[in-house]
Enzyme design. Structure first.
Site, PDB file in Angstrom:
ATOM      1  N   CYS A  86       0.812  -1.222   0.000  1.00 48.51           N
ATOM      2  CA  CYS A  86       0.000   0.000   0.000  1.00 48.51           C
ATOM      3  C   CYS A  86       0.844   1.271   0.000  1.00 48.51           C
ATOM      4  CB  CYS A  86      -0.924   0.020   1.212  1.00 48.51           C
ATOM      5  SG  CYS A  86      -2.014  -1.405   1.339  1.00 48.51           S
ATOM      6  N   HIS A 347      -9.096   2.689  -2.815  1.00 58.16           N
ATOM      7  CA  HIS A 347      -7.707   2.396  -2.461  1.00 58.16           C
ATOM      8  C   HIS A 347      -7.034   1.624  -3.593  1.00 58.16           C
ATOM      9  CE1 HIS A 347      -4.134   1.339  -0.460  1.00 58.16           C
ATOM     10  NE2 HIS A 347      -4.564   0.355   0.320  1.00 58.16           N
ATOM     11  N   CYS A 377      -0.674   2.526   6.390  1.00 56.18           N
ATOM     12  CA  CYS A 377      -0.093   1.241   6.731  1.00 56.18           C
ATOM     13  C   CYS A 377       0.147   0.461   5.440  1.00 56.18           C
ATOM     14  CB  CYS A 377      -0.986   0.456   7.685  1.00 56.18           C
ATOM     15  SG  CYS A 377      -2.598  -0.014   7.019  1.00 56.18           S
TER      16      CYS A 377
END
Length: 390
Positions: A86, A347, A377
């Protein structure tokens, strides 16, 4: 010390993976669009750039940054692909800023791209039977019952909620506010400047110009979110649902960074200065809690107290992740994700960090300046945070 400044930003609109407008548009096409546009917006000649760094995730080979460089006509510019799950594209910006501050480079393009819709599925050979497994994903950490490698709803979302004492109602309320904020920003045209339209192929063979984030849901309500079943009803008290989790999405984003000296020499207007950054590792079970220590480390390096930060972008991989950071750091919720985040905008994994920075820089400029922090995170017990100033 030489400073690294952002001189241009752009992103695509965020698509809904598999069934959205970008479902037939691959990662190379998305990367090509933002790289070409950010070079144009920078006002620099292509050969002025020393390197191109793009975050990627789930592709398992190739070099998408070099592909984008060649497509954009930047044949003299090399390219490197980076994977920190991510936090991939946030890491690429840190790498670009580091090269500039070290005096090794003067101008770089950094960003990331994700096309979950077209990501290839990997297989591996079973060492005992010799048969090929139907689907295999390279692990980010050793799997455990409390932090399974293949289920982030437990490893990240549920653990963050459980360890912080967050209720289902709190997570749903955060997700609902995220949708309301994203839709308000879209309706006010606040994202228009940062988005580069992309020509997307549709199922019927026609094309459309895609330029508006499509994941935020206008029909979202507290009642609808409350009616959703937990993703793991067999786990007592499990509070993570599809509604308070981030989406599965497609998008790309890029930033052009230069030294402050080059910007002055070329007559460029810096949009922001990269003050500091930091990445941390934690136990994989605490992945969803990792943004807070990353933020503390980055702010310490920048010499900036928490109270001096005007705006925060803390990715909603799950609503619990942003909420946990807000609670841990004592933040004012009104300054966090002011135009939504993962639960609403979506996302697009390897592109999210650069998307957040693009939005953050634009928001700080609209309010006349200030310090902003982007943090997220990342799989396997990681987090990255960056401090920028307008």
């Amino acid at each position: 010390m030489t400073q690294a400044v952002v001189v241009a930003t752009c992103r695509t609109a965020v698509g809904t993976a598999f069934k959205g407008t970008l479902a037939r548009t691959g990662a190379p096409e998305l990367a090509d669009a933002v790289v070409g546009e950010v070079v144009r917006r920078s006002g620099l000649r292509g050969e002025a750039f020393d390197d191109l760094i793009l975050g990627e995730s789930r592709y398992g080979g190739g070099d998408i940054a070099r592909h984008a460089a060649v497509t954009a006509g930047l044949t003299s510019v090399p390219g490197v692909a980076v994977n920190r799950h991510c936090a991939s594209s946030l890491t690429t910006v840190a790498m670009a800023a580091a090269g500039i501050r070290a005096g090794m480079d003067e101008a770089l393009i950094a960003g990331g791209v994700q096309s979950l819709s077209t990501s290839p599925e990997m297989r591996r050979r079973d060492p005992v039977t010799g048969e090929m497994e139907e689907r295999w994903e390279s692990p980010a950490h050793p799997s455990t019952p409390t932090a399974p490698n293949d289920d982030m709803s437990i490893s990240v979302g549920w653990n963050a909620a459980r360890l912080t004492g967050l209720t289902r109602e709190e997570q749903d309320a955060w997700a609902l506010r995220s949708h309301h904020r994203a839709l308000a920003a879209i309706d006010q045209g606040l994202f228009t400047e940062e988005i580069v339209p992309v020509t997307a192929l549709l199922a019927d063979g026609t094309t459309t110009l895609f330029s508006v984030d499509e994941y935020p849901r206008r029909g979202t309500s507290a009642e609808k979110l409350a009616a959703l079943k937990p993703l793991h009803p067999e786990i007592e008290g499990f509070s993570v649902t599809a509604g308070n989790s981030s989406g599965l999405n497609d998008a790309a984003a890029a930033l052009a960074l230069t030294s402050d000296a080059l910007a002055a020499r070329e007559g460029l207007t810096p949009l922001a200065t990269v003050r500091a950054w930091a990445s941390v590792g934690v136990d994989p079970e605490r992945t969803g809690l990792a943004p807070a220590p990353a933020i503390r480390k980055a702010l310490s390096r920048a010499g900036v107290p928490v109270g001096a930060v005007a705006l925060w972008e803390i990715n909603e991989a799950f609503a619990s992740v942003s909420l946990a950071a807000v609670r841990e750091l004592g933040l004012d919720e009104e300054t966090v994700n002011i135009h939504g985040s993962g639960c609403s905008i979506g996302h697009p994994v390897a592109a999210t960090g650069a998307r957040m920075l693009t939005t953050l820089v634009n928001d700080l400029r609209r309010r006349g300046g200030g310090i902003g922090v982007a943090a997220m995170c990342a799989g396997g017990g990681q987090a990255t945070a960056m401090v920028v100033e307008v």
